[in-house]
Each structure stands twice: as structure tokens, then as C-alpha cells.
Design a protein around this motif. Structure first.
Motif, mmCIF file in Angstrom:
data_model
loop_
_atom_site.group_PDB
_atom_site.id
_atom_site.type_symbol
_atom_site.label_atom_id
_atom_site.label_comp_id
_atom_site.label_asym_id
_atom_site.label_seq_id
_atom_site.Cartn_x
_atom_site.Cartn_y
_atom_site.Cartn_z
ATOM 1 N N GLN A 1 34.342 26.450 36.552
ATOM 2 C CA GLN A 1 33.535 27.579 37.307
ATOM 3 C C GLN A 1 34.539 28.292 38.272
ATOM 4 O OE1 GLN A 1 30.420 24.780 38.684
ATOM 5 N NE2 GLN A 1 29.238 25.071 36.505
ATOM 6 N N GLU A 2 35.485 27.152 38.887
ATOM 7 C CA GLU A 2 36.143 27.830 39.931
ATOM 8 C C GLU A 2 37.141 28.713 39.633
ATOM 9 O OE1 GLU A 2 35.897 26.903 43.207
ATOM 10 O OE2 GLU A 2 34.153 25.919 42.765
ATOM 11 N N ILE A 3 37.773 28.640 38.387
ATOM 12 C CA ILE A 3 38.510 29.660 37.767
ATOM 13 C C ILE A 3 38.082 30.915 37.443
ATOM 14 C CG2 ILE A 3 39.773 30.228 35.607
ATOM 15 C CD1 ILE A 3 40.663 27.094 35.317
ATOM 16 N N SER A 4 36.728 30.676 36.922
ATOM 17 C CA SER A 4 35.865 32.232 36.751
ATOM 18 C C SER A 4 35.410 32.759 38.179
ATOM 19 C CB SER A 4 34.619 31.822 36.057
ATOM 20 O OG SER A 4 33.713 31.024 36.723
ATOM 21 N N LYS A 5 35.571 32.098 39.116
ATOM 22 C CA LYS A 5 35.049 32.775 40.632
ATOM 23 C C LYS A 5 36.312 33.428 41.008
ATOM 24 C CE LYS A 5 31.764 29.273 42.392
ATOM 25 N NZ LYS A 5 31.637 28.124 43.185
ATOM 26 N N PHE A 6 37.370 32.924 40.439
ATOM 27 C CA PHE A 6 38.715 33.425 40.895
ATOM 28 C C PHE A 6 39.236 34.682 40.324
ATOM 29 C CE2 PHE A 6 40.259 29.271 42.844
ATOM 30 C CZ PHE A 6 40.619 29.726 44.080
ATOM 31 N N GLU B 1 36.746 36.454 39.129
ATOM 32 C CA GLU B 1 35.704 37.586 39.601
ATOM 33 C C GLU B 1 36.325 38.156 41.011
ATOM 34 O OE1 GLU B 1 31.911 36.011 40.241
ATOM 35 O OE2 GLU B 1 31.778 35.101 38.287
ATOM 36 N N CYS B 2 36.888 37.351 41.843
ATOM 37 C CA CYS B 2 37.634 37.926 42.902
ATOM 38 C C CYS B 2 38.813 38.794 42.517
ATOM 39 C CB CYS B 2 38.087 36.678 43.648
ATOM 40 S SG CYS B 2 36.888 35.616 44.479
ATOM 41 N N ASN B 3 39.590 38.326 41.621
ATOM 42 C CA ASN B 3 40.437 39.411 41.223
ATOM 43 C C ASN B 3 40.003 40.545 40.742
ATOM 44 O OD1 ASN B 3 42.664 37.790 41.852
ATOM 45 N ND2 ASN B 3 43.032 36.865 39.967
ATOM 46 N N SER B 4 38.918 40.556 40.183
ATOM 47 C CA SER B 4 38.267 41.721 39.389
ATOM 48 C C SER B 4 37.681 42.717 40.598
ATOM 49 C CB SER B 4 37.269 41.658 38.307
ATOM 50 O OG SER B 4 36.219 40.932 38.905
ATOM 51 N N ILE B 5 37.374 41.918 41.700
ATOM 52 C CA ILE B 5 36.599 42.826 42.728
ATOM 53 C C ILE B 5 37.888 43.317 43.445
ATOM 54 C CG2 ILE B 5 35.831 42.364 45.017
ATOM 55 C CD1 ILE B 5 33.898 40.349 43.813
ATOM 56 N N VAL B 6 38.971 42.799 43.525
ATOM 57 C CA VAL B 6 40.219 43.169 44.224
ATOM 58 C C VAL B 6 40.666 44.494 43.485
ATOM 59 C CG1 VAL B 6 42.607 42.932 44.854
ATOM 60 C CG2 VAL B 6 40.954 41.009 45.468
ATOM 61 N N ASP B 7 40.777 44.292 42.225
ATOM 62 C CA ASP B 7 41.125 45.569 41.346
ATOM 63 C C ASP B 7 40.056 46.548 41.555
ATOM 64 O OD1 ASP B 7 43.098 43.998 40.430
ATOM 65 O OD2 ASP B 7 42.154 43.443 38.462
ATOM 66 N N ILE B 8 38.886 46.525 41.488
ATOM 67 C CA ILE B 8 37.613 47.394 41.755
ATOM 68 C C ILE B 8 38.120 48.009 43.192
ATOM 69 C CG2 ILE B 8 35.461 47.900 42.329
ATOM 70 C CD1 ILE B 8 34.835 45.808 40.134
#
Length: 115
Positions: free
Chosen positions: A63-68, A70-77
Motif C-alpha cells: 500500500q505504501e509503495i502504491s502511495k509513492f 501515486e505521488c510520483n505520477s502527481i509530480v509528473d502531472i
């Protein structure tokens, strides 16, 4: 002659073995099992608990890995949006320059006709 060295090494062994008391063997086995079984059962339950805890830990980590991720994809966006804004500003500037050039050429044509 036949001396003690000529005798077979197995000779007489069967006679030397005491009679095996089945009840005694059963009681010794039960005693041995009752001595070690509680520890083994405690170890088994401890291992099961440890395994369950590891499963929970692995799920939490996933779950924590998937959160990270998601954070990376948000940074990319966010980077994509800032890049889009930059190029939009360039397009606006080019459009403004083209309008200005159009106005100048129109004035030149009008002034050229007047001459």
C-alpha cells in the motif's frame, strides 16, 4: 581348532538382546512426546503468528509503495502542466507578434496606396 577368533561376530548377539517390552516402549514414547510436544506446539503457534504478521506487513508495504507511485505520477502531472503553461505562453506571444506584424503590414499597404 576352532577358537574364539573363528566364531562369527553375529553369533550369540540374538541371545544377548533383552526381550523388548512393548508397553515400556509405548510409555517411553508417550513420555518423550509429552516432554517435547508442548514446546513444539508453542513454536508452531508462534511461527503461525509470525507468518500472519509478515503477511500484514507485506500488504502494508505494498500500500505504501502504491502511495509513492501515486505521488510520483502527481509530480509528473505537475511537471506536464507547468510545461504546458510555458508553451501556452509562447503561443500567446507568437500570436501577439503575428497580430502586430499584420497591423504593420496593413499600415504599410495603406500608406503605399496613398503615395
Amino acid at each position: 581348532g576352532v577358537g574364539p577368533s573363528d566364531a562369527s561376530p553375529d553369533e550369540g548377539v540374538v541371545e544377548d538382546l533383552p526381550l523388548i517390552d512393548e508397553k515400556a516402549v509405548e510409555q517411553l514414547t508417550e513420555g518423550l512426546i509429552s516432554h517435547y510436544l508442548p514446546d513444539l506446539q508453542r513454536s508452531k503457534s508462534a511461527l503461525q503468528e509470525l507468518t500472519q504478521n509478515q503477511v500484514v506487513l507485506l500488504e502494508t508495504l505494498e500500500q505504501e509503495i502504491s502511495k509513492f507511485k501515486e505521488c510520483n505520477s502527481i509530480v509528473d502531472i505537475n511537471a506536464l502542466f507547468s510545461e504546458a503553461k510555458h508553451y501556452h505562453n509562447k503561443l500567446v506571444n507568437i500570436r501577439n507578434e503575428m497580430m502586430m506584424l499584420h497591423e504593420k503590414t496593413s499600415k504599410l499597404k495603406v500608406s503605399g496606396k496613398n503615395i
